[in-house]
Design a protein around this motif. Sequence first.
Motif, PDB file in Angstrom:
ATOM      1  N   ILE A   1     -43.624 -27.935 -15.303  1.00  0.00           N
ATOM      2  CA  ILE A   1     -42.431 -27.879 -14.448  1.00  0.00           C
ATOM      3  C   ILE A   1     -41.685 -29.207 -14.509  1.00  0.00           C
ATOM      4  N   ALA A   2     -42.418 -30.320 -14.488  1.00  0.00           N
ATOM      5  CA  ALA A   2     -41.793 -31.645 -14.575  1.00  0.00           C
ATOM      6  C   ALA A   2     -41.070 -31.816 -15.911  1.00  0.00           C
ATOM      7  N   ALA A   3     -41.674 -31.356 -16.994  1.00  0.00           N
ATOM      8  CA  ALA A   3     -41.050 -31.473 -18.316  1.00  0.00           C
ATOM      9  C   ALA A   3     -39.779 -30.637 -18.398  1.00  0.00           C
ATOM     10  N   VAL A   4     -39.830 -29.423 -17.916  1.00  0.00           N
ATOM     11  CA  VAL A   4     -38.647 -28.558 -17.927  1.00  0.00           C
ATOM     12  C   VAL A   4     -37.548 -29.160 -17.050  1.00  0.00           C
ATOM     13  N   THR A   5     -37.927 -29.668 -15.890  1.00  0.00           N
ATOM     14  CA  THR A   5     -36.958 -30.294 -14.983  1.00  0.00           C
ATOM     15  C   THR A   5     -36.345 -31.534 -15.624  1.00  0.00           C
ATOM     16  N   GLY A   6     -37.178 -32.366 -16.233  1.00  0.00           N
ATOM     17  CA  GLY A   6     -36.682 -33.578 -16.897  1.00  0.00           C
ATOM     18  C   GLY A   6     -35.711 -33.264 -18.020  1.00  0.00           C
ATOM     19  N   HIS A   7     -36.067 -32.274 -18.847  1.00  0.00           N
ATOM     20  CA  HIS A   7     -35.157 -31.882 -19.931  1.00  0.00           C
ATOM     21  C   HIS A   7     -33.865 -31.289 -19.376  1.00  0.00           C
ATOM     22  N   GLY A   8     -33.976 -30.500 -18.317  1.00  0.00           N
ATOM     23  CA  GLY A   8     -32.782 -29.932 -17.682  1.00  0.00           C
ATOM     24  C   GLY A   8     -31.857 -31.017 -17.155  1.00  0.00           C
ATOM     25  N   LEU A   9     -32.436 -32.031 -16.523  1.00  0.00           N
ATOM     26  CA  LEU A   9     -31.627 -33.151 -16.017  1.00  0.00           C
ATOM     27  C   LEU A   9     -30.986 -33.938 -17.163  1.00  0.00           C
ATOM     28  N   LEU A  10     -31.716 -34.100 -18.268  1.00  0.00           N
ATOM     29  CA  LEU A  10     -31.150 -34.770 -19.439  1.00  0.00           C
ATOM     30  C   LEU A  10     -29.935 -34.005 -19.960  1.00  0.00           C
ATOM     31  N   TYR A  11     -30.094 -32.712 -20.131  1.00  0.00           N
ATOM     32  CA  TYR A  11     -28.984 -31.886 -20.615  1.00  0.00           C
ATOM     33  C   TYR A  11     -27.808 -31.954 -19.644  1.00  0.00           C
ATOM     34  N   LEU A  12     -28.080 -31.844 -18.344  1.00  0.00           N
ATOM     35  CA  LEU A  12     -27.021 -31.890 -17.346  1.00  0.00           C
ATOM     36  C   LEU A  12     -26.266 -33.221 -17.412  1.00  0.00           C
ATOM     37  N   ALA A  13     -26.991 -34.324 -17.485  1.00  0.00           N
ATOM     38  CA  ALA A  13     -26.348 -35.638 -17.560  1.00  0.00           C
ATOM     39  C   ALA A  13     -25.576 -35.797 -18.868  1.00  0.00           C
ATOM     40  N   MET A  14     -26.143 -35.306 -19.974  1.00  0.00           N
ATOM     41  CA  MET A  14     -25.441 -35.414 -21.257  1.00  0.00           C
ATOM     42  C   MET A  14     -24.116 -34.653 -21.236  1.00  0.00           C
ATOM     43  N   VAL A  15     -24.049 -33.575 -20.490  1.00  0.00           N
ATOM     44  CA  VAL A  15     -22.807 -32.809 -20.380  1.00  0.00           C
ATOM     45  C   VAL A  15     -21.858 -33.453 -19.371  1.00  0.00           C
ATOM     46  N   MET A  16     -22.394 -33.896 -18.245  1.00  0.00           N
ATOM     47  CA  MET A  16     -21.547 -34.419 -17.172  1.00  0.00           C
ATOM     48  C   MET A  16     -20.857 -35.740 -17.535  1.00  0.00           C
ATOM     49  N   VAL A  17     -21.547 -36.628 -18.231  1.00  0.00           N
ATOM     50  CA  VAL A  17     -20.964 -37.940 -18.544  1.00  0.00           C
ATOM     51  C   VAL A  17     -19.661 -37.789 -19.338  1.00  0.00           C
ATOM     52  N   PRO A  18     -19.641 -37.044 -20.439  1.00  0.00           N
ATOM     53  CA  PRO A  18     -18.360 -36.900 -21.138  1.00  0.00           C
ATOM     54  C   PRO A  18     -17.365 -36.018 -20.393  1.00  0.00           C
ATOM     55  N   CYS A  19     -17.835 -35.070 -19.595  1.00  0.00           N
ATOM     56  CA  CYS A  19     -16.902 -34.219 -18.837  1.00  0.00           C
ATOM     57  C   CYS A  19     -16.081 -35.040 -17.845  1.00  0.00           C
ATOM     58  N   VAL A  20     -16.719 -35.963 -17.140  1.00  0.00           N
ATOM     59  CA  VAL A  20     -15.949 -36.775 -16.192  1.00  0.00           C
ATOM     60  C   VAL A  20     -15.039 -37.751 -16.929  1.00  0.00           C
ATOM     61  N   ALA A  21     -15.445 -38.187 -18.127  1.00  0.00           N
ATOM     62  CA  ALA A  21     -14.560 -39.038 -18.935  1.00  0.00           C
ATOM     63  C   ALA A  21     -13.338 -38.238 -19.392  1.00  0.00           C
ATOM     64  N   LEU A  22     -13.555 -36.989 -19.777  1.00  0.00           N
ATOM     65  CA  LEU A  22     -12.434 -36.135 -20.183  1.00  0.00           C
ATOM     66  C   LEU A  22     -11.517 -35.832 -19.002  1.00  0.00           C
ATOM     67  N   LEU A  23     -12.091 -35.639 -17.827  1.00  0.00           N
ATOM     68  CA  LEU A  23     -11.293 -35.425 -16.624  1.00  0.00           C
ATOM     69  C   LEU A  23     -10.397 -36.636 -16.373  1.00  0.00           C
ATOM     70  N   ARG A  24     -10.987 -37.811 -16.487  1.00  0.00           N
ATOM     71  CA  ARG A  24     -10.221 -39.051 -16.303  1.00  0.00           C
ATOM     72  C   ARG A  24      -9.117 -39.170 -17.356  1.00  0.00           C
ATOM     73  N   ALA A  25      -9.442 -38.858 -18.597  1.00  0.00           N
ATOM     74  CA  ALA A  25      -8.451 -38.935 -19.672  1.00  0.00           C
ATOM     75  C   ALA A  25      -7.323 -37.935 -19.458  1.00  0.00           C
ATOM     76  N   TYR A  26      -7.668 -36.742 -19.024  1.00  0.00           N
ATOM     77  CA  TYR A  26      -6.654 -35.704 -18.795  1.00  0.00           C
ATOM     78  C   TYR A  26      -5.679 -36.112 -17.690  1.00  0.00           C
TER      79      TYR A  26
END
Length: 186
Positions: free
Chosen positions: A91-116
């Motif tokens: 469960i910890a491994a799945v949660t950790g990977h899920g958080l990694l994926y979420l952060a990898m998506v969110m970081v550029p999304c907020v940068a794109l929001l700022r750019a837009y």
Amino acid sequence: MTIPSTPILDTVDVYGRVTRWLHWSIALLLAWQFLGMGLKLIFGRQPFLAPLVGSHQPVGTVLFVLIVLRVIWAVVNRRNRPRHGNGLLGIAAVTGHGLLYLAMVMVPCVALLRAYGSERAFAPFGFEIFPARATEIGWMVDLGGLLHGELGWVLGALILGHVVMVGIHETMWRDGTLARMTRAGS
């Protein structure tokens, strides 16, 4: 002795070539991004850092595309990927990977929001993706400015945790976790 080739698709025993290529390409580009921003924090805006820091937007754009492809590829392969185990550690491994994926998506999304929302054009490779605005959309720029860097460092902490756990898997548990992402036929 022949080394079996790695399959293209993931299997329950090993990550496939596409997953590995995406993983290590993203890892190298993220290392570049963190190196540049870390040096900028240490030294400020110095001319010798211009090539490294100046590449942040185009490298980030490439990263975003690769991350979207990685998420799509992970969904396509979700039933064939190596399992993370059962119980609390699984469960910890799945949660950790899920958080990694979420952060990898969110970081550029907020940068794109700022750019837009910005008054400046967004053209990371010289071709315009978002045109310059006559007036800034304040909440987009503010939210992106507030979250992009901070979420980036959260992503860095998650990556550090990921690397530490790989080290634990390899040194303490010796369960071949790293081999599933590095060696052919493993």
